[in-house]
Design a protein around this motif. Sequence first.
Motif, short mmCIF file in Angstrom:
data_model
loop_
_atom_site.label_atom_id
_atom_site.label_comp_id
_atom_site.label_asym_id
_atom_site.label_seq_id
_atom_site.Cartn_x
_atom_site.Cartn_y
_atom_site.Cartn_z
N THR A 141 0.85 -27.38 7.80
CA THR A 141 1.92 -28.37 7.94
C THR A 141 2.95 -28.31 6.83
O THR A 141 4.06 -28.80 6.99
CB THR A 141 1.35 -29.80 8.03
OG1 THR A 141 0.53 -30.04 6.89
CG2 THR A 141 0.55 -29.98 9.30
N SER A 167 1.19 -28.66 17.65
CA SER A 167 1.28 -30.08 17.26
C SER A 167 0.11 -30.88 17.81
O SER A 167 -0.41 -31.77 17.14
CB SER A 167 2.59 -30.70 17.74
OG SER A 167 3.66 -30.17 17.01
N ASP A 201 5.98 -35.28 16.47
CA ASP A 201 4.79 -34.71 15.83
C ASP A 201 3.74 -35.79 15.61
O ASP A 201 2.54 -35.56 15.80
CB ASP A 201 5.15 -34.06 14.50
CG ASP A 201 5.83 -32.71 14.67
OD1 ASP A 201 5.77 -32.14 15.78
OD2 ASP A 201 6.43 -32.24 13.69
#
Length: 173
Positions: free
Chosen positions: A53, A90, A138
């Motif tokens: 991430t 995601s 997200d």
Amino acid sequence: MFAVSPVPYILGRFLLAFFIFMSFKLLLKEYEVDPIYIDLALVLYLIFLFSATFYRGDGKTSDYNLMPFDFLNYISEVNLSTFIAALLISVMLFVPGGAYLYIKRIKFAYSWQILLSSSLVIELLQFFTKRGSFDIDDLLLNTAGGCLGFLLAKVVHKRITHEKQTTTTKLSH
């Protein structure tokens, strides 16, 4: 969400982490491995999660998106396989986290809140450290993925439990 990114690299790290996590889960159920290994798998998963991430080539973004489902507007702007891969990443990034919460016997009512809060922390850290952008999509997709992981772990657990009961019943007759 659709910035030029090493999708196969991130997906590969996720799949490796998920494989490790689920392997320990199955070992715990089948061979009664010390539960500390499940926690160790969580630590490895978190390392992979944070590296996935926070990996950005330039590290100069601090954009934000507060419109839910805004990602649907990008379908026509990017390659369909890139779009689908980004959505899957995601969603799938939080699947092991949800499975972990189930294994630790955290009720679903609390689990989804933990997953949502965890995703929110990551999104805020990405925004403030300029290693990504805050994206409500997200946040929603990560939380949905975590809930999916929780439910998948529940199904796997029930299946294993059912198979053990069936085997035990057959052996006792």
